[in-house]
Design an enzyme around this catalytic site. Structure first.
Site, PDB file in Angstrom:
ATOM      1  N   LYS A  81      90.575  50.641   8.818  1.00 43.33           N
ATOM      2  CA  LYS A  81      89.259  50.039   8.548  1.00 43.33           C
ATOM      3  C   LYS A  81      88.484  50.067   9.947  1.00 43.33           C
ATOM      4  O   LYS A  81      87.226  50.437  10.117  1.00 43.33           O
ATOM      5  CB  LYS A  81      89.289  48.684   8.150  1.00 43.33           C
ATOM      6  CG  LYS A  81      89.653  48.675   6.579  1.00 43.33           C
ATOM      7  CD  LYS A  81      90.127  47.041   6.355  1.00 43.33           C
ATOM      8  CE  LYS A  81      90.776  47.014   4.662  1.00 43.33           C
ATOM      9  NZ  LYS A  81      91.201  45.556   4.620  1.00 43.33           N
ATOM     10  N   GLN A  83      92.489  39.654   7.243  1.00 48.39           N
ATOM     11  CA  GLN A  83      93.468  40.592   6.424  1.00 48.39           C
ATOM     12  C   GLN A  83      94.201  39.646   5.792  1.00 48.39           C
ATOM     13  O   GLN A  83      94.957  38.664   6.238  1.00 48.39           O
ATOM     14  CB  GLN A  83      94.040  41.463   7.240  1.00 48.39           C
ATOM     15  CG  GLN A  83      94.902  42.590   6.758  1.00 48.39           C
ATOM     16  CD  GLN A  83      94.279  43.583   5.725  1.00 48.39           C
ATOM     17  OE1 GLN A  83      93.118  44.044   6.070  1.00 48.39           O
ATOM     18  NE2 GLN A  83      94.782  43.748   4.615  1.00 48.39           N
ATOM     19  N   ASP A  99      84.032  40.513   2.939  1.00 43.44           N
ATOM     20  CA  ASP A  99      84.870  40.629   1.900  1.00 43.44           C
ATOM     21  C   ASP A  99      84.648  40.007   0.842  1.00 43.44           C
ATOM     22  O   ASP A  99      85.408  40.353  -0.264  1.00 43.44           O
ATOM     23  CB  ASP A  99      86.302  40.202   2.440  1.00 43.44           C
ATOM     24  CG  ASP A  99      87.484  41.329   2.938  1.00 43.44           C
ATOM     25  OD1 ASP A  99      87.043  42.402   2.471  1.00 43.44           O
ATOM     26  OD2 ASP A  99      88.324  41.135   3.851  1.00 43.44           O
TER      27      ASP A  99
END
Ligand code: NAP
Length: 296
Positions: free
Chosen positions: A54, A98, A121
């Site tokens: 990413k 994450q 996200d």
């Protein structure tokens, strides 16, 4: 019938070029680059690899990233402090926590603390809630299912009125995927580990989204002829013939499925590159929103 194999890399690369141009315009206007803040706690090699991928993709597109890399023993307070710092940083526009977090850290509580404006996200309970509600739109939607929607639109799949079956109901893929398909006016069935007659249900599906994490689980003869399949599954299996000794396969048995369906994604190189691209897309959206709000 031989299916069209959907190449996510081609679509993702085109979108990333557009994102890079957008990031350049942003920098020219505000004098600094859009920023993504990353919180990674623990030593899960897959998570470390996802974060690296990413960050590399962001860097290539001109999105700066700042990381808080923490050990697997990190406490709730330490992870909270990392999120708080990123929330307050005026040069950070998007925050990526994450998952999974270490066991001792309360994931829901952490996701709740990410500023809604920076929730690129789309995992904040308010954004997920808005995704599920009629007449409401979340600020951001989760990257993987958003990438699946883009792939469906790119191949010209008819979503409105279609029978869509989502296989898997996780918070990061299956559940938001089902909500997004409902918003797009599909008739949605969600299949999970307690479902009794998966093949019968799949036989009715015009669109199948597979996200269970079981290699080659879904067989071609379970699928409706002419249907469209998006395979999110990314499973490592032994492959003595390859140099590395392993290969990646999806949740759908490609060999039998490609003679039945009209289109199916590649694994790898289907949904994976789209996930990263949608995170970058959301970061740009957040960056413009935050900077424009400062001008008001
Ligand atoms: P997860 O959290 O483990 O969820 C798996 C889901 O599949 C659960 O809802 C589970 O049902 C269901 N399931 C498991 N076995 C099943 C079976 N035999 N029949 C029907 N349903 C079954 O997994 P995830 O995070 O959603 O990920 C799913 C897959 O997608 C994995 O291979 C992962 O690596 C991949 N993935 C790829 C990307 C990408 O960008 N390409 C992103 C995220 C995930 P229950 O709820 O009943 O347990």
């Amino acid at each position: 019938m031989t299916a069209t194999i959907i190449d996510g890399n081609v679509i993702a690369n085109r979108m990333r070029e557009e994102i890079a141009q957008d990031a350049q315009r942003f920098k020219e206007q505000y004098g600094y680059s859009p920023g993504l803040g990353v919180v990674l706690a623990g030593d899960n090699p897959a998570s470390q690899q996802y974060v690296r991928m990413k960050q590399n993709a962001c860097k290539k597109a001109g999105i700066e990233s700042v990381s808080h890399i923490m050990t697997k023993d990190s406490t709730q307070a330490e992870v909270e402090a990392a999120v708080a710092q990123l929330n307050q940083d005026p040069k950070i526009h998007g925050i990526l926590v994450q998952l999974p977090l270490p066991q001792q850290v309360d994931e829901e509580s952490i996701l709740r603390q990410v500023s809604l404006d920076k929730d690129v996200d789309g995992f904040h309970p308010i954004n997920i809630g808005m995704l599920g509600m009629k007449g409401r739109d979340p600020l951001f939607t989760p990257a993987t299912p958003t990438g699946c929607m883009v792939l469906l639109n790119e191949i010209g799949a008819t979503i409105e009125g279609a029978n869509a079956v989502v296989v898997g109901r996780s918070n990061i893929v299956g559940l938001p995927m089902a909500l997004m398909l409902i918003k797009a006016n599909a008739t949605v069935t969600v299949v999970h580990s307690r479902t009794k007659n998966m093949p019968d249900i799949l036989k009715q599906a015009d669109i199948v989204i597979a996200a269970i994490g079981k290699p080659n689980f879904i067989k071609g003869h379970w699928l409706k002829p002419g249907s469209v399949v998006i395979d999110v599954g990314t499973n490592r299996v032994d492959d003595p013939e390859s140099e590395k000794g392993y290969k990646w396969v999806g949740d759908v048995d490609l060999e039998s499925a490609q003679n039945v369906v009209s289109a199916i994604t590649k694994v790898p190189g289907g949904v994976g590159p789209m996930t990263i691209t949608m995170l970058m897309h959301n970061t740009m959206k957040a960056a413009w929103r935050i900077e424009q709000a400062k001008q008001r």
